[in-house]
Motif scaffolding. Sequence first.
Motif, PDB file in Angstrom:
ATOM      1  N   ASN A  83       0.822  -1.211   0.000  1.00 38.94           N
ATOM      2  CA  ASN A  83       0.000   0.000   0.000  1.00 38.94           C
ATOM      3  C   ASN A  83       0.858   1.265   0.000  1.00 38.94           C
ATOM      4  OD1 ASN A  83      -2.383  -1.451  -0.057  1.00 38.94           O
ATOM      5  ND2 ASN A  83      -2.666  -1.382   2.162  1.00 38.94           N
ATOM      6  N   GLU A  84       1.945   1.252   0.768  1.00 39.28           N
ATOM      7  CA  GLU A  84       2.841   2.410   0.814  1.00 39.28           C
ATOM      8  C   GLU A  84       3.468   2.664  -0.562  1.00 39.28           C
ATOM      9  OE1 GLU A  84       6.718   4.056   3.335  1.00 39.28           O
ATOM     10  OE2 GLU A  84       5.964   2.045   3.723  1.00 39.28           O
ATOM     11  N   SER A  85       3.881   1.598  -1.214  1.00 37.76           N
ATOM     12  CA  SER A  85       4.477   1.731  -2.538  1.00 37.76           C
ATOM     13  C   SER A  85       3.443   2.193  -3.571  1.00 37.76           C
ATOM     14  CB  SER A  85       5.098   0.399  -2.974  1.00 37.76           C
ATOM     15  OG  SER A  85       5.708   0.533  -4.233  1.00 37.76           O
ATOM     16  N   CYS A  86       2.242   1.645  -3.504  1.00 39.65           N
ATOM     17  CA  CYS A  86       1.176   2.072  -4.424  1.00 39.65           C
ATOM     18  C   CYS A  86       0.826   3.534  -4.200  1.00 39.65           C
ATOM     19  CB  CYS A  86      -0.057   1.195  -4.249  1.00 39.65           C
ATOM     20  SG  CYS A  86       0.158  -0.481  -4.891  1.00 39.65           S
ATOM     21  N   GLN A  87       0.802   3.973  -2.958  1.00 39.08           N
ATOM     22  CA  GLN A  87       0.535   5.382  -2.665  1.00 39.08           C
ATOM     23  C   GLN A  87       1.623   6.274  -3.265  1.00 39.08           C
ATOM     24  OE1 GLN A  87      -2.265   6.640  -1.336  1.00 39.08           O
ATOM     25  NE2 GLN A  87      -1.449   8.663  -1.786  1.00 39.08           N
ATOM     26  N   HIS A  88       2.859   5.820  -3.184  1.00 33.51           N
ATOM     27  CA  HIS A  88       3.975   6.570  -3.784  1.00 33.51           C
ATOM     28  C   HIS A  88       3.770   6.696  -5.300  1.00 33.51           C
ATOM     29  CE1 HIS A  88       7.990   8.061  -4.538  1.00 33.51           C
ATOM     30  NE2 HIS A  88       8.181   7.079  -5.401  1.00 33.51           N
ATOM     31  N   LEU A  89       3.372   5.595  -5.957  1.00 35.69           N
ATOM     32  CA  LEU A  89       3.118   5.644  -7.395  1.00 35.69           C
ATOM     33  C   LEU A  89       1.977   6.607  -7.726  1.00 35.69           C
ATOM     34  CD1 LEU A  89       3.397   1.865  -8.379  1.00 35.69           C
ATOM     35  CD2 LEU A  89       4.964   3.710  -9.009  1.00 35.69           C
ATOM     36  N   LEU A  90       0.933   6.597  -6.922  1.00 36.83           N
ATOM     37  CA  LEU A  90      -0.203   7.501  -7.157  1.00 36.83           C
ATOM     38  C   LEU A  90       0.202   8.960  -6.984  1.00 36.83           C
ATOM     39  CD1 LEU A  90      -3.023   5.473  -5.398  1.00 36.83           C
ATOM     40  CD2 LEU A  90      -2.762   5.871  -7.862  1.00 36.83           C
ATOM     41  N   GLU A  91       1.034   9.244  -5.991  1.00 33.39           N
ATOM     42  CA  GLU A  91       1.514  10.617  -5.785  1.00 33.39           C
ATOM     43  C   GLU A  91       2.376  11.074  -6.958  1.00 33.39           C
ATOM     44  OE1 GLU A  91       0.654  12.882  -3.496  1.00 33.39           O
ATOM     45  OE2 GLU A  91      -0.774  11.415  -2.720  1.00 33.39           O
ATOM     46  N   ARG A  92       3.209  10.178  -7.482  1.00 31.12           N
ATOM     47  CA  ARG A  92       4.024  10.519  -8.655  1.00 31.12           C
ATOM     48  C   ARG A  92       3.138  10.818  -9.851  1.00 31.12           C
ATOM     49  NH1 ARG A  92       7.999   5.893  -9.784  1.00 31.12           N
ATOM     50  NH2 ARG A  92       8.011   6.976 -11.768  1.00 31.12           N
ATOM     51  N   ALA A  93       2.096  10.010 -10.030  1.00 30.38           N
ATOM     52  CA  ALA A  93       1.171  10.234 -11.143  1.00 30.38           C
ATOM     53  C   ALA A  93       0.457  11.574 -10.980  1.00 30.38           C
ATOM     54  CB  ALA A  93       0.154   9.095 -11.219  1.00 30.38           C
ATOM     55  N   LYS A  94       0.044  11.878  -9.765  1.00 28.47           N
ATOM     56  CA  LYS A  94      -0.631  13.154  -9.494  1.00 28.47           C
ATOM     57  C   LYS A  94       0.302  14.323  -9.810  1.00 28.47           C
ATOM     58  CE  LYS A  94      -2.687  15.801  -5.722  1.00 28.47           C
ATOM     59  NZ  LYS A  94      -2.996  15.806  -4.300  1.00 28.47           N
ATOM     60  N   THR A  95       1.554  14.223  -9.407  1.00 34.71           N
ATOM     61  CA  THR A  95       2.532  15.280  -9.680  1.00 34.71           C
ATOM     62  C   THR A  95       2.723  15.464 -11.188  1.00 34.71           C
ATOM     63  OG1 THR A  95       3.658  14.907  -7.591  1.00 34.71           O
ATOM     64  CG2 THR A  95       4.932  16.000  -9.307  1.00 34.71           C
TER      65      THR A  95
END
Length: 129
Positions: A83-95
């Motif tokens: 979940n932590e890694s997926c959240q990191h990917l989502l934040e990168r996509a948002k950026t």
Amino acid sequence: MKYARDQQHAITPEAVLAALQRRIGKANGATATQLVIELAERASAADERRLRDCVVFLRTQGHPVCALPAHGYFIAANEDELNESCQHLLERAKTSLQQAFAQKRVAMPDLAGQLRLPVTAAQGNTDHE
């Protein structure tokens, strides 16, 4: 030149997965450079790009390949790490989306709610089947 070609082929999805299976949990993560050296006995920008391509492929195949800046690449040891890694990917996509919208000078929708697809009427409609 044959040596360089053979070493490049050492970075395959199968080889990357095998290397990562020895790195379970974020405490055992490795940087892209470390993994490339482990697999190809050298490192270059092209080798690291190939590694990243393999990671993307493995993820699309359902493998829990994680990456976090402070820990590198690893296989999730538990759901929290995944979940932590997926959240990191989502934040990168948002950026990335924010940058694209800013360059086009278009208002950015609220990513927390408006980018979700509706799952009501479309799923229940079976007229076209």
